[in-house]
Write a protein that holds these residues in place. Structure first.
Motif, PDB file in Angstrom:
ATOM      1  N   GLN A 210      21.136 102.318  69.004  1.00  9.82           N
ATOM      2  CA  GLN A 210      20.596 101.759  70.235  1.00  9.82           C
ATOM      3  C   GLN A 210      19.438 100.824  69.909  1.00  9.82           C
ATOM      4  OE1 GLN A 210      18.373 104.658  72.623  1.00  9.82           O
ATOM      5  NE2 GLN A 210      18.537 106.097  70.904  1.00  9.82           N
ATOM      6  N   GLU A 211      18.925 100.156  70.932  1.00 11.87           N
ATOM      7  CA  GLU A 211      17.796  99.245  70.754  1.00 11.87           C
ATOM      8  C   GLU A 211      16.581  99.994  70.213  1.00 11.87           C
ATOM      9  OE1 GLU A 211      16.924  97.230  74.357  1.00 11.87           O
ATOM     10  OE2 GLU A 211      18.757  96.035  74.357  1.00 11.87           O
ATOM     11  N   GLU A 212      15.768  99.264  69.438  1.00 11.39           N
ATOM     12  CA  GLU A 212      14.517  99.763  68.870  1.00 11.39           C
ATOM     13  C   GLU A 212      14.731 100.839  67.799  1.00 11.39           C
ATOM     14  OE1 GLU A 212      11.911  98.246  69.506  1.00 11.39           O
ATOM     15  OE2 GLU A 212      12.148  97.295  71.471  1.00 11.39           O
ATOM     16  N   GLY A 213      15.971 101.119  67.446  1.00  8.47           N
ATOM     17  CA  GLY A 213      16.236 102.117  66.420  1.00  8.47           C
ATOM     18  C   GLY A 213      16.145 101.526  65.024  1.00  8.47           C
ATOM     19  N   ARG A 214      16.023 102.411  64.012  1.00  7.08           N
ATOM     20  CA  ARG A 214      15.981 102.010  62.606  1.00  7.08           C
ATOM     21  C   ARG A 214      17.111 102.743  61.885  1.00  7.08           C
ATOM     22  NH1 ARG A 214      11.945 103.813  59.904  1.00  7.08           N
ATOM     23  NH2 ARG A 214      11.505 102.015  58.555  1.00  7.08           N
ATOM     24  N   PHE A 215      18.062 101.980  61.369  1.00  7.75           N
ATOM     25  CA  PHE A 215      19.277 102.582  60.836  1.00  7.75           C
ATOM     26  C   PHE A 215      19.618 102.018  59.452  1.00  7.75           C
ATOM     27  CE2 PHE A 215      19.544 102.424  65.457  1.00  7.75           C
ATOM     28  CZ  PHE A 215      19.762 103.766  65.763  1.00  7.75           C
ATOM     29  N   ILE A 216      20.261 102.860  58.659  1.00  9.05           N
ATOM     30  CA  ILE A 216      20.786 102.475  57.343  1.00  9.05           C
ATOM     31  C   ILE A 216      22.305 102.463  57.436  1.00  9.05           C
ATOM     32  CG2 ILE A 216      20.922 103.082  54.896  1.00  9.05           C
ATOM     33  CD1 ILE A 216      18.284 104.593  55.233  1.00  9.05           C
ATOM     34  N   VAL A 217      22.956 101.479  56.813  1.00 10.31           N
ATOM     35  CA  VAL A 217      24.412 101.407  56.825  1.00 10.31           C
ATOM     36  C   VAL A 217      24.916 101.034  55.435  1.00 10.31           C
ATOM     37  CG1 VAL A 217      24.369  98.990  57.610  1.00 10.31           C
ATOM     38  CG2 VAL A 217      26.429 100.362  57.924  1.00 10.31           C
ATOM     39  N   MET A 233      22.298  97.091  69.105  1.00 10.36           N
ATOM     40  CA  MET A 233      20.834  97.054  68.958  1.00 10.36           C
ATOM     41  C   MET A 233      20.219  95.914  69.750  1.00 10.36           C
ATOM     42  SD  MET A 233      20.636  97.990  64.899  1.00 10.36           S
ATOM     43  CE  MET A 233      18.852  98.001  64.820  1.00 10.36           C
ATOM     44  N   GLY A 234      21.002  94.907  70.104  1.00  7.86           N
ATOM     45  CA  GLY A 234      20.510  93.851  70.979  1.00  7.86           C
ATOM     46  C   GLY A 234      19.332  93.056  70.439  1.00  7.86           C
ATOM     47  N   GLY A 235      19.253  92.900  69.120  1.00  8.08           N
ATOM     48  CA  GLY A 235      18.175  92.114  68.528  1.00  8.08           C
ATOM     49  C   GLY A 235      16.862  92.840  68.392  1.00  8.08           C
ATOM     50  N   LYS A 236      16.838  94.167  68.597  1.00 10.33           N
ATOM     51  CA  LYS A 236      15.598  94.938  68.523  1.00 10.33           C
ATOM     52  C   LYS A 236      15.777  96.096  67.551  1.00 10.33           C
ATOM     53  CE  LYS A 236      14.511  93.892  73.363  1.00 10.33           C
ATOM     54  NZ  LYS A 236      14.264  94.460  74.705  1.00 10.33           N
ATOM     55  N   GLY A 237      14.774  96.325  66.698  1.00 11.53           N
ATOM     56  CA  GLY A 237      14.840  97.420  65.740  1.00 11.53           C
ATOM     57  C   GLY A 237      15.045  96.896  64.328  1.00 11.53           C
ATOM     58  N   MET A 256      32.139  85.940  62.062  1.00  9.56           N
ATOM     59  CA  MET A 256      33.104  85.535  63.087  1.00  9.56           C
ATOM     60  C   MET A 256      32.786  86.086  64.474  1.00  9.56           C
ATOM     61  SD  MET A 256      36.706  85.952  61.062  1.00  9.56           S
ATOM     62  CE  MET A 256      37.059  85.032  59.556  1.00  9.56           C
ATOM     63  N   MET A 257      31.718  86.871  64.604  1.00 13.03           N
ATOM     64  CA  MET A 257      31.458  87.574  65.858  1.00 13.03           C
ATOM     65  C   MET A 257      30.616  86.780  66.847  1.00 13.03           C
ATOM     66  SD  MET A 257      30.971  91.501  64.498  1.00 13.03           S
ATOM     67  CE  MET A 257      30.739  92.130  66.152  1.00 13.03           C
ATOM     68  N   ASN A 258      30.248  85.556  66.507  1.00  7.76           N
ATOM     69  CA  ASN A 258      29.480  84.681  67.410  1.00  7.76           C
ATOM     70  C   ASN A 258      28.162  85.313  67.843  1.00  7.76           C
ATOM     71  OD1 ASN A 258      31.688  82.968  67.256  1.00  7.76           O
ATOM     72  ND2 ASN A 258      32.536  83.605  69.223  1.00  7.76           N
ATOM     73  N   LEU A 259      27.529  86.082  66.953  1.00  8.48           N
ATOM     74  CA  LEU A 259      26.231  86.677  67.291  1.00  8.48           C
ATOM     75  C   LEU A 259      25.133  85.623  67.190  1.00  8.48           C
ATOM     76  CD1 LEU A 259      26.454  90.093  65.376  1.00  8.48           C
ATOM     77  CD2 LEU A 259      26.953  89.634  67.781  1.00  8.48           C
ATOM     78  N   THR A 260      24.140  85.734  68.056  1.00  5.72           N
ATOM     79  CA  THR A 260      23.024  84.789  68.052  1.00  5.72           C
ATOM     80  C   THR A 260      22.035  85.146  66.942  1.00  5.72           C
ATOM     81  OG1 THR A 260      21.718  86.131  69.600  1.00  5.72           O
ATOM     82  CG2 THR A 260      23.269  84.524  70.547  1.00  5.72           C
ATOM     83  N   GLU A 261      21.106  84.229  66.668  1.00  5.71           N
ATOM     84  CA  GLU A 261      20.080  84.489  65.651  1.00  5.71           C
ATOM     85  C   GLU A 261      19.223  85.690  66.038  1.00  5.71           C
ATOM     86  OE1 GLU A 261      17.727  81.127  64.678  1.00  5.71           O
ATOM     87  OE2 GLU A 261      19.442  79.869  64.076  1.00  5.71           O
ATOM     88  N   GLN A 262      18.964  85.843  67.326  1.00  7.46           N
ATOM     89  CA  GLN A 262      18.175  86.993  67.776  1.00  7.46           C
ATOM     90  C   GLN A 262      18.919  88.298  67.525  1.00  7.46           C
ATOM     91  OE1 GLN A 262      17.081  86.926  71.908  1.00  7.46           O
ATOM     92  NE2 GLN A 262      16.153  88.958  71.852  1.00  7.46           N
ATOM     93  N   GLU A 263      20.227  88.312  67.769  1.00  2.78           N
ATOM     94  CA  GLU A 263      21.009  89.527  67.540  1.00  2.78           C
ATOM     95  C   GLU A 263      21.122  89.859  66.062  1.00  2.78           C
ATOM     96  OE1 GLU A 263      24.219  89.704  71.179  1.00  2.78           O
ATOM     97  OE2 GLU A 263      24.411  88.051  69.750  1.00  2.78           O
ATOM     98  N   LEU A 264      21.063  88.835  65.202  1.00  2.00           N
ATOM     99  CA  LEU A 264      21.152  89.053  63.761  1.00  2.00           C
ATOM    100  C   LEU A 264      19.800  89.386  63.132  1.00  2.00           C
ATOM    101  CD1 LEU A 264      23.530  86.097  62.812  1.00  2.00           C
ATOM    102  CD2 LEU A 264      24.113  88.510  62.762  1.00  2.00           C
ATOM    103  N   SER A 265      18.714  89.175  63.866  1.00  2.00           N
ATOM    104  CA  SER A 265      17.374  89.305  63.291  1.00  2.00           C
ATOM    105  C   SER A 265      17.029  90.703  62.758  1.00  2.00           C
ATOM    106  CB  SER A 265      16.320  88.875  64.323  1.00  2.00           C
ATOM    107  OG  SER A 265      16.365  89.703  65.484  1.00  2.00           O
TER     108      SER A 265
END
Length: 419
Positions: A210-217, A233-237, A256-265
């Motif tokens: 979810q947003e503001e979370g910190r995750f390892i993958v 995550m919506g660009g947050k976390g 290929m997912m058309n994510l914005t720079e904010q979503e990738l940040s």
């Protein structure tokens, strides 16, 4: 070239009404220059194209058209391809309830040309003369000797098969996680570790992404799992990916997912070496020498290198500080070795979700984690998914489906506090 909307039995003016190019507040659902689009043909095969200004989308026998013809139009519409690459929007098909008759398929004999006298050469001649798919199918039905002997359900199946063969239509789909997963699974489920959309959804839910979370993958799916997490995550976390390459990982699916720079940040990456506390990374020089200081090009290159080094050092600091909210592993490597290496950085009550196509691998990991302690609620589960065809009088499960989406091991990290 405009995309025009095809309206059956309408006035000539309405039959060429232009599709609105923009939709207020729906930019993510509108095709833009530089977007990736999944094209689904009548045969259910899919292709992915990046829409550039001078790109020509070639769908093989279904036709081709300039990519610019789709810019500004919403995802999800079905089009027919006409002469010179003109696109027309198809109206949604009205599903009709079929009435059963006394006809059966019992006495039908399929003996080739005697049943269907329309030859391949005649069909090709019809195509060259400009006949559309509906006209070709109509002629095939008219000339079919046993068509009227078929049941209504068999007639409908026959029409569907012919439409998939002759219709010059396609649907422009957004490169969402379900559509990309279907595209990759059709090419070979091993490319995504036999993941299925229900398993993907369960992973994200178990890990509480979810947003503001910190995750390892840790994943080997070309960035598909990373992209699914970034969407939530919506660009947050912060999302930290650990990979096995010396250079940044090839996220061909993420791109290929058309994510914005904010979503990738939120995304940061480390390889296994730099993710080891005992390892001291060796970096190229980040200071200017006297002779090279006069070169602006060299100075910019050194500054860019220094930014990259600082980013790696900052990411290492974040990892080693721990207290991460969760971890997802979808990898070809032994999941226990990954948990043994990275589990120490998870915070209390953090969720750890491991995926494997094989239950025995996760069962062994489950046993080891129980024995060493520090984990609660270790549950090994397998998802179940059944796709249905839903039509009046013809609702039934799909015959050809993926048997399994793999297994999931979910555990919660705990620590013993000594007084």
């Amino acid at each position: 070239m405009e995309v025009v909307q095809e309206v059956p039995d309408a006035t000539p003016t309405a039959s060429t009404s232009t599709v609105p190019a923009t939709a207020p507040g729906a930019n993510s659902h509108v095709i833009k220059l530089g977007d990736h689009v999944i094209f689904r043909m009548p045969s259910q095969q899919t292709r992915i194209y990046k829409l550039e200004e001078k790109t020509t989308v070639n769908l093989g026998k279904f036709g081709s058209f300039p990519a610019a013809n789709l810019i500004g139009h919403p995802f999800g519409l079905t089009y027919t391809i006409h002469d010179l690459g003109e696109l027309r929007v198809m109206q949604p098909e009205v599903v009709k309830e079929l009435e059963e008759t006394q006809a059966t398929n019992e006495y039908i004999e399929d003996i080739g040309e005697a049943v269907q006298p329309l030859t391949f050469e005649e069909i090709e001649a019809l195509k060259k003369s400009g006949a559309d798919a509906a006209e070709i199918i109509s002629k095939q039905i008219t000339s079919h000797a046993n068509f009227e002997l078929k049941t209504e359900f068999s007639k409908e199946k026959y029409k569907k098969r012919k439409q998939a063969k002759f219709s010059k239509t396609f649907t422009a789909l957004a490169p969402s996680v379900p559509h990309l997963l279907d595209h990759l699974t059709a090419q070979g489920p091993q490319r995504v570790q036999w993941l299925r959309i229900d398993t993907m959804a369960q992973m994200l839910t178990f890990a509480n992404v979810q947003e503001e979370g910190r995750f390892i993958v840790v994943e080997d799916c070309g960035g598909l799992v990373v992209g699914a997490m970034l969407e939530r995550m919506g660009g947050k976390g912060r999302l930290l990916e650990i990979h096995d390459a010396d250079s940044p990982p090839a996220h061909h699916m993420l791109g290929m997912m058309n994510l914005t720079e904010q979503e990738l940040s939120p995304l940061r990456v480390l390889n296994w070496a730099t993710a080891d506390e005992s390892h001291t990374p060796i970096f190229p020089p980040t200071e200017l020498s006297g002779k090279k200081a006069k070169s602006d090009r060299e100075r910019k290159r050194i500054e860019k290198r220094k930014e990259a080094v600082n980013l790696v050092l900052e990411t290492r600091r974040e990892l080693f500080e721990g207290d991460w909210d969760g971890m997802i592993v979808v990898s070809q490597y032994d999941p226990y070795s990954i948990v043994n290496r990275l589990g120490q950085y998870l915070g209390g009550s953090a969720n750890c979700v491991l995926h494997s196509p094989y239950s025995s691998v996760l069962a062994e990991t489950q046993l080891k984690l129980r024995q060493e302690g520090g984990w609660l609620n270790l549950q090994l589960t397998e998802g179940w998914l059944r796709r249905y065809q839903v039509l009046p009088g013809r609702t039934h499960p799909d015959m050809n489906v993926q048997g399994s989406g793999g297994w999931l091991l979910h555990a919660i990290k705990v620590y013993v506090l000594l007084s």
